[in-house]
Each structure stands twice: as C-alpha cells, then as structure tokens.
Design an enzyme around this catalytic site. Structure first.
Site, PDB file in Angstrom:
ATOM      1  CG  HIS A   1       2.177   7.801   0.010  1.00  0.00           C
ATOM      2  ND1 HIS A   1       1.487   8.726   0.752  1.00  0.00           N
ATOM      3  CD2 HIS A   1       1.615   6.597   0.343  1.00  0.00           C
ATOM      4  CE1 HIS A   1       0.563   8.109   1.499  1.00  0.00           C
ATOM      5  NE2 HIS A   1       0.635   6.811   1.260  1.00  0.00           N
TER       6      HIS A   1
ATOM      7  CG  ASP B   1      -2.443   2.023   6.576  1.00  0.00           C
ATOM      8  OD1 ASP B   1      -1.464   1.481   7.126  1.00  0.00           O
ATOM      9  OD2 ASP B   1      -2.343   3.042   5.856  1.00  0.00           O
TER      10      ASP B   1
ATOM     11  CG  HIS C   1      -0.345   0.037   2.529  1.00  0.00           C
ATOM     12  ND1 HIS C   1       0.308  -1.045   3.073  1.00  0.00           N
ATOM     13  CD2 HIS C   1      -0.262   1.041   3.456  1.00  0.00           C
ATOM     14  CE1 HIS C   1       0.762  -0.710   4.281  1.00  0.00           C
ATOM     15  NE2 HIS C   1       0.439   0.554   4.533  1.00  0.00           N
ATOM     16  CG  ASP C   2       2.098   3.538   2.958  1.00  0.00           C
ATOM     17  OD1 ASP C   2       1.284   4.200   2.273  1.00  0.00           O
ATOM     18  OD2 ASP C   2       2.069   3.509   4.202  1.00  0.00           O
TER      19      ASP C   2
ATOM     20  CG  HIS D   1      -3.465   3.305   1.113  1.00  0.00           C
ATOM     21  ND1 HIS D   1      -2.712   3.570   0.000  1.00  0.00           N
ATOM     22  CD2 HIS D   1      -2.736   3.781   2.171  1.00  0.00           C
ATOM     23  CE1 HIS D   1      -1.583   4.164   0.356  1.00  0.00           C
ATOM     24  NE2 HIS D   1      -1.576   4.305   1.671  1.00  0.00           N
ATOM     25  CG  HIS D   2      -3.894   7.590   2.583  1.00  0.00           C
ATOM     26  ND1 HIS D   2      -3.850   7.444   3.952  1.00  0.00           N
ATOM     27  CD2 HIS D   2      -2.677   7.189   2.115  1.00  0.00           C
ATOM     28  CE1 HIS D   2      -2.651   6.975   4.312  1.00  0.00           C
ATOM     29  NE2 HIS D   2      -1.918   6.811   3.202  1.00  0.00           N
TER      30      HIS D   2
ATOM     31  CE  LYS E   1       3.926   6.523   3.863  1.00  0.00           C
ATOM     32  NZ  LYS E   1       3.697   6.034   5.224  1.00  0.00           N
TER      33      LYS E   1
HETATM   34 FE   LIG Z   1      -0.235   5.481   2.879  1.00  0.00          FE
HETATM   35 FE   LIG Z   2       0.648   1.817   6.213  1.00  0.00          FE
END
Ligand SMILES: [Fe+2]
Ligand SMILES: [Fe+2]
Length: 357
Positions: free
Chosen positions: A240, A295, A211-212, A266-267, A215
C-alpha cells in the site's frame, strides 16, 4: 476663477490685498501668522498660500512642516513683501522655508491674476489626481478582499478534497473513523514542537491524512481479513506504500509532494527495519518520521478486530519503552523526545478528535 486661499497677513493693516482677493469671489481664510496657518490647514487643505509681510518674520520656518507632509507639500506659497530688495535675508529665509514664488509691494494685480489662474489650474490637477488615487485605493482594497476570500474558498475546497480522498482509503479500512483527523493533528503538533515553520505545519496537516491512500489498491480479502495474514498476503498489504506513491505520482503541489513522501515512507523505521526500502535515520523524510510516530501512537490508542484500545498512559509507555513488537529505536529519537515532553497534548487531541465521531 475659483480656488481656496489661505492668506497669512503679518501686516494686519494691509487690507488691500485681502480685499482684492475677496473681489475675485475666492474662498479665503485669513490668519495672522504661520502657527495659526498650520492649524487651519490641518482642517482644510487650501489650493494656495499667500503670505504678506513687511519685515523678517521669525516663524516662517514653521511652513517646512507643510513641505514634509505628502498632502500639503504641493501647496504653492507666494510671499508678498515690501522690503525684499533692501533685506536679502527675507528672500533667503523664505526659500529655505519652501516658498515657491515672490511678489513685491506695490502689487501688480494683472500679474497676481495670472499667477492665481496658474496655481488654481495646478490645484485642479492635484485634486483630480488625489481623487483618482483614492478611487484606485478603494478598488484595490475591494480586489484584495475578493482575492483573500477566493483564497479561503480554494483552501477550504482543497482541504475538503484531501479529506474526501483520504476517507476513500479509510472507507474500507478497519481503522476507526477519526484516525485521519487525529494523525493530522498529532503530526502538526510534532512539527510545531520540532521547530518547523507554519508552512510545513500546514502542509503536514493536510498531507498526513493521505498516508494510507494506497490501501485503495489492496484487495478486501486481505484488507478486511480477521485472522493473521500469510507471508504473501502480508507482502501485498505492505505494497500500500508503493501504491500510494503511484497514486500521488508527479505532484505539482508541494503539499501533495509531502503526502507522496509520507505515503511511501510512513512504515520506514529509524533503525532501518521498516519497509518498503529499509531506509535508516534521516534518509527517511522528516514528514514520514513524524507520521510514523503519529500513526503508531494512534494505532495503540485505537480498537482493532484483533486488539483492544490502550489508554494514553499505556500507549505513551510503549512508545517510550517498547513491547514485544514495538521498539523506541524504530522512531526518530528527537521526535520521540518531543512526544515524551508533549504527551499530554497527544492525549488531548485523541480525546477531542474521538469525541467528534
Ligand atoms: Fe500504512
Ligand atoms: Fe494509519
């Protein structure tokens, strides 16, 4: 000439045929009725069955059992009878029972010789085919287990690559080491209790850790900054999601396609207040709605430079009732309800995965 014969002699005193067959050095088993014959053939499959009878016999229909079973259906059966001409029922009953060939007494032995030769040739072919089939089955079974083992290797390699790829993003992220393992388990747990099939559960298990991944593209000065982010820095940080989407561009594999959805969305929040697109409700992919809960719950449970870790009880309470930043309306209510009902499982996952660190 070589072959095996099961000789069913109803005439008991008719020893002439038996003696003739014996003189040919054939392997002969002799019985006195069809019931006994079935017992013998269960142990040894013979090349040919010869029945010698004078009158109608009442257990001939038992031979139909042989014709129904694939290993014995091909065994030819010759009926030798004295009264075939005078008693038509003998022949009809025999045909119904699956008998293939007939001979009259007195026997013409030159004709019997030729029949034996023909039937033993067929038996040879049958034996070869059966042996070939057995060999093919054996090879097929070896190949199947090789393919199974290769599939397991590929799956293991695949999961290892995904974990390493996800770890690359986590490497410089302040989130705790086992965060990616925990979110994989929470997501699978939510998917399972939301009624998703095994394929979806496996996919989200592998997709959630990525998911990240975006980053990787966020500068350290922002990612690792101890104090609050400026508006510009926060906008870079939020990117990200789109960087992750770009990294996973044009996935050929359905699990990677799911991870791309998760990375991008996911955000997002269920009420439309999230980023990057402010998607609402079920316009947000299910995988990303699941991931959001996994998360955020894990973020509450985790220690950060700017906050302490919260207990399961407090984290569960905040997820359900909100606080100054978090609101329950940020999440899919059906999935949040699953978290509420199964919150003990989340607590167990958190403990187990944290202990592995
Ligand atoms: Fe994230
Ligand atoms: Fe995370």
């Amino acid at each position: 000439m070589y072959g095996t014969v099961l000789y069913i002699d109803y005439n008991k005193n008719n020893i002439e045929i038996y003696n003739y067959l014996s003189s040919k050095n054939l392997d002969i088993s002799s019985v006195s009725n069809c019931t006994e014959a079935l017992r013998v053939i269960e142990e040894v499959i013979h090349d040919l069955i010869i029945i010698s009878q004078d009158d109608n016999i009442d257990d001939l229909d038992k031979l139909q059992t042989l014709k129904r079973h694939h290993t014995t259906a091909c065994i030819p059966i010759i009926l030798i009878s004295k009264n075939m001409r005078t008693n038509k029922n003998i022949k009809l009953n025999a045909l119904r029972a699956g008998i293939n060939d007939f001979m009259k007494i007195p026997i013409k032995y030159d004709e019997l010789d030729l029949k034996l030769q023909n039937y033993f040739t067929i038996a040879d072919v049958r034996r070869t085919v059966l042996a070939d089939n057995a060999e093919m089955k054996r090879e097929l079974s070896i190949k199947k287990s090789q393919i199974k083992s290769t599939m397991i290797d590929i799956k293991n390699a695949y999961s290892e690559v995904i974990i390493k790829l996800s770890a690359a993003a986590e490497y410089k992220d302040p989130e705790s080491g086992n965060h990616i393992a925990r979110v994989a388990h929470y997501s699978k747990c939510l998917a399972e209790h939301a009624g998703m099939d095994n394929k979806f559960q496996d996919q989200i298990f592998f997709a959630a850790p990525m998911h990240d991944i975006g980053k990787i593209g966020i500068p350290d000065r922002i990612l690792l900054k101890q104090g609050p982010l400026s508006k510009d820095e926060w906008n870079i940080m939020k990117s990200h999601t789109e960087i992750g989407y770009a990294i996973l561009k044009e996935p050929k594999d359905s699990t990677l396609a799911m991870s791309q959805d998760i990375a991008l969305h996911h955000h997002e929040r269920f009420d439309g207040s999230g980023y990057p697109y402010g998607l609402k409700d079920k316009n947000i992919p299910l995988s990303a709605r699941i991931m959001a809960i996994a998360d955020v719950y894990d973020a509450l449970r985790s220690c950060r430079p700017y906050k302490k870790s919260l207990s399961h009880k407090d984290s569960h309470h905040i997820m359900m009732n909100g606080d100054d930043r978090l609101k329950p309306k940020h999440f899919d209510p059906e999935l949040l309800n699953i978290l509420d009902k199964k919150h003990k499982l989340f607590e167990e996952i958190c403990e187990e995965c944290s202990n592995e660190a």
